[in-house]
Design a protein around this motif. Structure first.
Motif, PDB file in Angstrom:
ATOM      1  N   ASP A  96       0.841  -1.203   0.000  1.00  0.00           N
ATOM      2  CA  ASP A  96       0.000   0.000   0.000  1.00  0.00           C
ATOM      3  C   ASP A  96       0.879   1.258   0.000  1.00  0.00           C
ATOM      4  O   ASP A  96       0.574   2.240  -0.685  1.00  0.00           O
ATOM      5  CB  ASP A  96      -0.916   0.024   1.237  1.00  0.00           C
ATOM      6  N   SER A  97       1.949   1.230   0.774  1.00  0.00           N
ATOM      7  CA  SER A  97       2.849   2.391   0.831  1.00  0.00           C
ATOM      8  C   SER A  97       3.467   2.640  -0.547  1.00  0.00           C
ATOM      9  O   SER A  97       3.571   3.787  -0.996  1.00  0.00           O
ATOM     10  CB  SER A  97       3.971   2.170   1.847  1.00  0.00           C
ATOM     11  N   GLN A  98       3.852   1.568  -1.226  1.00  0.00           N
ATOM     12  CA  GLN A  98       4.444   1.716  -2.571  1.00  0.00           C
ATOM     13  C   GLN A  98       3.420   2.267  -3.553  1.00  0.00           C
ATOM     14  O   GLN A  98       3.725   3.119  -4.394  1.00  0.00           O
ATOM     15  CB  GLN A  98       4.973   0.364  -3.073  1.00  0.00           C
ATOM     16  N   ASP A  99       2.202   1.761  -3.431  1.00  0.00           N
ATOM     17  CA  ASP A  99       1.113   2.213  -4.297  1.00  0.00           C
ATOM     18  C   ASP A  99       0.907   3.724  -4.120  1.00  0.00           C
ATOM     19  O   ASP A  99       0.815   4.491  -5.092  1.00  0.00           O
ATOM     20  CB  ASP A  99      -0.147   1.412  -3.886  1.00  0.00           C
ATOM     21  N   LEU A 100       0.879   4.169  -2.865  1.00  0.00           N
ATOM     22  CA  LEU A 100       0.673   5.598  -2.591  1.00  0.00           C
ATOM     23  C   LEU A 100       1.889   6.428  -3.005  1.00  0.00           C
ATOM     24  O   LEU A 100       1.740   7.577  -3.437  1.00  0.00           O
ATOM     25  CB  LEU A 100       0.369   5.814  -1.102  1.00  0.00           C
ATOM     26  N   ALA A 125      17.534  -0.487  13.105  1.00  0.00           N
ATOM     27  CA  ALA A 125      17.697   0.519  12.046  1.00  0.00           C
ATOM     28  C   ALA A 125      17.761  -0.144  10.666  1.00  0.00           C
ATOM     29  O   ALA A 125      17.208   0.377   9.691  1.00  0.00           O
ATOM     30  CB  ALA A 125      18.953   1.343  12.304  1.00  0.00           C
ATOM     31  N   HIS A 126      18.406  -1.284  10.577  1.00  0.00           N
ATOM     32  CA  HIS A 126      18.535  -1.968   9.287  1.00  0.00           C
ATOM     33  C   HIS A 126      17.160  -2.373   8.742  1.00  0.00           C
ATOM     34  O   HIS A 126      16.864  -2.176   7.556  1.00  0.00           O
ATOM     35  CB  HIS A 126      19.441  -3.195   9.435  1.00  0.00           C
ATOM     36  N   ALA A 127      16.313  -2.897   9.628  1.00  0.00           N
ATOM     37  CA  ALA A 127      14.972  -3.324   9.190  1.00  0.00           C
ATOM     38  C   ALA A 127      14.147  -2.118   8.755  1.00  0.00           C
ATOM     39  O   ALA A 127      13.461  -2.155   7.723  1.00  0.00           O
ATOM     40  CB  ALA A 127      14.269  -4.076  10.320  1.00  0.00           C
ATOM     41  N   LEU A 128      14.240  -1.034   9.509  1.00  0.00           N
ATOM     42  CA  LEU A 128      13.476   0.167   9.154  1.00  0.00           C
ATOM     43  C   LEU A 128      13.996   0.753   7.839  1.00  0.00           C
ATOM     44  O   LEU A 128      13.210   1.111   6.948  1.00  0.00           O
ATOM     45  CB  LEU A 128      13.583   1.202  10.291  1.00  0.00           C
ATOM     46  N   ARG A 129      15.307   0.806   7.683  1.00  0.00           N
ATOM     47  CA  ARG A 129      15.905   1.339   6.450  1.00  0.00           C
ATOM     48  C   ARG A 129      15.497   0.483   5.244  1.00  0.00           C
ATOM     49  O   ARG A 129      15.216   1.006   4.168  1.00  0.00           O
ATOM     50  CB  ARG A 129      17.426   1.364   6.594  1.00  0.00           C
ATOM     51  N   SER A 130      15.428  -0.825   5.451  1.00  0.00           N
ATOM     52  CA  SER A 130      15.043  -1.719   4.337  1.00  0.00           C
ATOM     53  C   SER A 130      13.613  -1.433   3.897  1.00  0.00           C
ATOM     54  O   SER A 130      13.305  -1.398   2.696  1.00  0.00           O
ATOM     55  CB  SER A 130      15.147  -3.185   4.761  1.00  0.00           C
ATOM     56  N   TYR A 131      12.738  -1.224   4.872  1.00  0.00           N
ATOM     57  CA  TYR A 131      11.340  -0.904   4.552  1.00  0.00           C
ATOM     58  C   TYR A 131      11.257   0.432   3.816  1.00  0.00           C
ATOM     59  O   TYR A 131      10.608   0.543   2.768  1.00  0.00           O
ATOM     60  CB  TYR A 131      10.513  -0.864   5.851  1.00  0.00           C
ATOM     61  N   LEU A 132      11.940   1.439   4.336  1.00  0.00           N
ATOM     62  CA  LEU A 132      11.881   2.775   3.723  1.00  0.00           C
ATOM     63  C   LEU A 132      12.446   2.735   2.298  1.00  0.00           C
ATOM     64  O   LEU A 132      11.895   3.353   1.381  1.00  0.00           O
ATOM     65  CB  LEU A 132      12.666   3.799   4.560  1.00  0.00           C
ATOM     66  N   ALA A 134      12.411   0.233   0.257  1.00  0.00           N
ATOM     67  CA  ALA A 134      11.442  -0.430  -0.634  1.00  0.00           C
ATOM     68  C   ALA A 134      10.306   0.523  -1.006  1.00  0.00           C
ATOM     69  O   ALA A 134       9.817   0.504  -2.142  1.00  0.00           O
ATOM     70  CB  ALA A 134      10.891  -1.685   0.050  1.00  0.00           C
ATOM     71  N   VAL A 135       9.894   1.384  -0.086  1.00  0.00           N
ATOM     72  CA  VAL A 135       8.839   2.363  -0.416  1.00  0.00           C
ATOM     73  C   VAL A 135       9.395   3.384  -1.399  1.00  0.00           C
ATOM     74  O   VAL A 135       8.784   3.680  -2.434  1.00  0.00           O
ATOM     75  CB  VAL A 135       8.305   3.093   0.844  1.00  0.00           C
ATOM     76  N   ALA A 136      10.578   3.917  -1.074  1.00  0.00           N
ATOM     77  CA  ALA A 136      11.174   4.972  -1.917  1.00  0.00           C
ATOM     78  C   ALA A 136      11.399   4.488  -3.335  1.00  0.00           C
ATOM     79  O   ALA A 136      11.282   5.270  -4.295  1.00  0.00           O
ATOM     80  CB  ALA A 136      12.488   5.445  -1.296  1.00  0.00           C
ATOM     81  N   SER A 137      11.683   3.201  -3.499  1.00  0.00           N
ATOM     82  CA  SER A 137      11.988   2.677  -4.839  1.00  0.00           C
ATOM     83  C   SER A 137      10.770   2.733  -5.760  1.00  0.00           C
ATOM     84  O   SER A 137      10.903   2.666  -6.979  1.00  0.00           O
ATOM     85  CB  SER A 137      12.523   1.249  -4.746  1.00  0.00           C
ATOM     86  N   ALA A 138       9.571   2.895  -5.188  1.00  0.00           N
ATOM     87  CA  ALA A 138       8.363   2.998  -6.024  1.00  0.00           C
ATOM     88  C   ALA A 138       8.230   4.400  -6.626  1.00  0.00           C
ATOM     89  O   ALA A 138       7.448   4.612  -7.554  1.00  0.00           O
ATOM     90  CB  ALA A 138       7.123   2.666  -5.191  1.00  0.00           C
ATOM     91  N   ALA A 139       8.976   5.353  -6.083  1.00  0.00           N
ATOM     92  CA  ALA A 139       8.934   6.741  -6.589  1.00  0.00           C
ATOM     93  C   ALA A 139      10.336   7.320  -6.483  1.00  0.00           C
ATOM     94  O   ALA A 139      10.596   8.235  -5.698  1.00  0.00           O
ATOM     95  CB  ALA A 139       7.953   7.575  -5.765  1.00  0.00           C
ATOM     96  N   PRO A 140      11.259   6.777  -7.270  1.00  0.00           N
ATOM     97  CA  PRO A 140      12.678   7.095  -7.040  1.00  0.00           C
ATOM     98  C   PRO A 140      13.057   8.548  -7.287  1.00  0.00           C
ATOM     99  O   PRO A 140      14.107   8.991  -6.829  1.00  0.00           O
ATOM    100  CB  PRO A 140      13.411   6.163  -8.025  1.00  0.00           C
ATOM    101  N   ASN A 141      12.209   9.295  -7.991  1.00  0.00           N
ATOM    102  CA  ASN A 141      12.564  10.694  -8.269  1.00  0.00           C
ATOM    103  C   ASN A 141      11.917  11.687  -7.318  1.00  0.00           C
ATOM    104  O   ASN A 141      12.084  12.893  -7.476  1.00  0.00           O
ATOM    105  CB  ASN A 141      12.195  11.059  -9.707  1.00  0.00           C
ATOM    106  N   LEU A 142      11.165  11.173  -6.379  1.00  0.00           N
ATOM    107  CA  LEU A 142      10.449  12.062  -5.463  1.00  0.00           C
ATOM    108  C   LEU A 142      11.235  12.206  -4.153  1.00  0.00           C
ATOM    109  O   LEU A 142      11.577  11.203  -3.534  1.00  0.00           O
ATOM    110  CB  LEU A 142       9.067  11.448  -5.197  1.00  0.00           C
ATOM    111  N   GLU A 169      21.672   3.993   0.131  1.00  0.00           N
ATOM    112  CA  GLU A 169      20.577   3.031  -0.048  1.00  0.00           C
ATOM    113  C   GLU A 169      19.342   3.684  -0.654  1.00  0.00           C
ATOM    114  O   GLU A 169      18.598   3.058  -1.405  1.00  0.00           O
ATOM    115  CB  GLU A 169      20.211   2.412   1.303  1.00  0.00           C
ATOM    116  N   ILE A 170      19.111   4.940  -0.293  1.00  0.00           N
ATOM    117  CA  ILE A 170      17.925   5.656  -0.778  1.00  0.00           C
ATOM    118  C   ILE A 170      18.398   6.977  -1.399  1.00  0.00           C
ATOM    119  O   ILE A 170      18.470   8.018  -0.720  1.00  0.00           O
ATOM    120  CB  ILE A 170      16.917   5.940   0.368  1.00  0.00           C
ATOM    121  N   PRO A 171      18.712   6.971  -2.699  1.00  0.00           N
ATOM    122  CA  PRO A 171      19.262   8.192  -3.308  1.00  0.00           C
ATOM    123  C   PRO A 171      18.307   9.381  -3.224  1.00  0.00           C
ATOM    124  O   PRO A 171      18.744  10.531  -3.228  1.00  0.00           O
ATOM    125  CB  PRO A 171      19.513   7.787  -4.765  1.00  0.00           C
ATOM    126  N   SER A 172      17.010   9.119  -3.126  1.00  0.00           N
ATOM    127  CA  SER A 172      16.048  10.229  -3.050  1.00  0.00           C
ATOM    128  C   SER A 172      15.865  10.735  -1.608  1.00  0.00           C
ATOM    129  O   SER A 172      15.050  11.622  -1.367  1.00  0.00           O
ATOM    130  CB  SER A 172      14.692   9.781  -3.604  1.00  0.00           C
TER     131      SER A 172
END
Ligand code: MN9
Ligand code: PYR
Length: 310
Positions: A96-100, A125-132, A134-142, A169-172
């Motif tokens: 759902d987070s990726q969809d949004l 922190a590693h688990a939280l960063r992994s989740y974040l 995965a969400v960010a990868s759905a909108a990599p330019n935002l 890990e999260i360029p955006s």
């Protein structure tokens, strides 16, 4: 050196109001109130940046379809009037987070923010960063912000730990909305700060303390109705006029001191906004309970005695 922000990108800084979600008396989304809400913030409070579908917006009580409808309307109505619309896209489900997140990119939101899931909590922190990530990868330019609110999520991963290496890990990644009271953790974040990040403080009653440590701005619910005062606090702080800045901060503490004694929550907060602004925002959604009229009257009275019209 950190990758520079794309030229169209607007860093989230300064005063940002976390909006309420307008509902009808029957509890449905009241989409037509969003235009007047934007006008109220810009014209009456001098607030030109908003954070929508967050805690104050009761995002976790809304469906994904409702959140899309709201995000789209906020972006549409803010266009040409506001400077930044940040959309919170966090959900319990990664999908759902990726969809949004993808939807926020499609509707050209200026940025997205994500709260940690809180039913199954990330253990470190590693688990939280992994989740974040995965969400960010759905909108990599935002532009992407982590929204830290441990009093509600129960996720106490130190933000300082989360930030280590996060830009790889999260360029955006562009920063944090820090709604915690651990000012040591907030302070330690600055040693990891990159030039294209902003660290925003999210506990309105302690905003000045966040500024002293270096906050680039503040996101909060009360800026819906004390935005005008807090713009003055920000400019006083910038000019080094600490007595003036403290005077405004103490006024909000005095106000929230009473409000908290009377059970301040999103329901009470929303009702206060209804009464101060005259907007039709409706009740909150269960399990948040509507504000009792006596509580609303006492709080409104206190508000009027403390905050003069700007
Ligand atoms: C828990 C909560 O809702 N926090 C908000 C934002 O993060 C704040 O803006 C508070 O509403 C505000 O600081 C009043 O306590
Ligand atoms: C206060 C805030 O930032 C929120 O309601 O999400």
């Amino acid at each position: 050196m950190a990758v520079m922000a794309a030229s169209s990108e607007k860093l989230l800084t300064g005063l940002v109001a976390a909006t309420f979600t307008p509902l009808t008396e029957e509890g449905e989304i009241n989409i037509k109130e969003i235009g007047p809400y934007v006008d109220y913030l810009t014209e009456r409070q001098g607030v030109i940046k908003i954070f929508v579908n967050g805690t104050t917006g009761e995002s976790m009580s809304l469906t994904v379809a409702e959140r899309k409808l709201l995000a789209e309307e906020w972006c549409k109505k803010a266009k040409g009037k506001m400077d930044h619309v940040a959309v919170h896209v966090g959900c319990m489900s990664l999908k759902d987070s990726q969809d949004l997140a993808l939807h926020a990119a499609q509707i050209k939101a200026d940025s997205i923010a994500v709260i940690s899931p809180s039913f199954f909590k990330p253990k470190n922190a590693h688990a939280l960063r992994s989740y974040l990530k995965a969400v960010a990868s759905a909108a990599p330019n935002l532009p992407f912000y982590y929204y830290h609110i441990p009093s509600i999520t129960g996720v106490n991963v130190l933000v300082r730990d989360l930030l280590v290496g996060i830009e790889e890990e999260i360029p955006s990644f562009r920063g944090v909305k820090f709604s915690g009271i651990d000012l040591m953790d907030f302070g330690l974040c600055f040693s990891l700060m990159k030039p294209n990040w902003s660290l925003l403080y999210g506990v309105d009653e302690q905003m000045l303390s966040g500024l002293v440590l270096g906050a680039d701005g503040a996101v909060g619910s009360t800026y819906n109705y004390v935005g005008c005062q807090f713009n003055k606090l920000l400019s006083a702080f910038e000019k080094g006029e600490l007595v003036e800045a403290r005077t405004i901060q103490f006024k909000l503490q005095d106000f929230l001191g009473l409000a908290m004694k009377l059970g301040f929550d999103v329901g009470v907060n929303k009702q206060l906004m209804v009464e101060v602004s005259g907007l039709s925002l409706g009740p909150p959604r269960f399990p948040v309970m509507p504000c009792h009229p006596d509580v609303a009257a006492s709080i409104k009275h206190k508000y009027e005695s403390i905050f003069p019209q700007c």
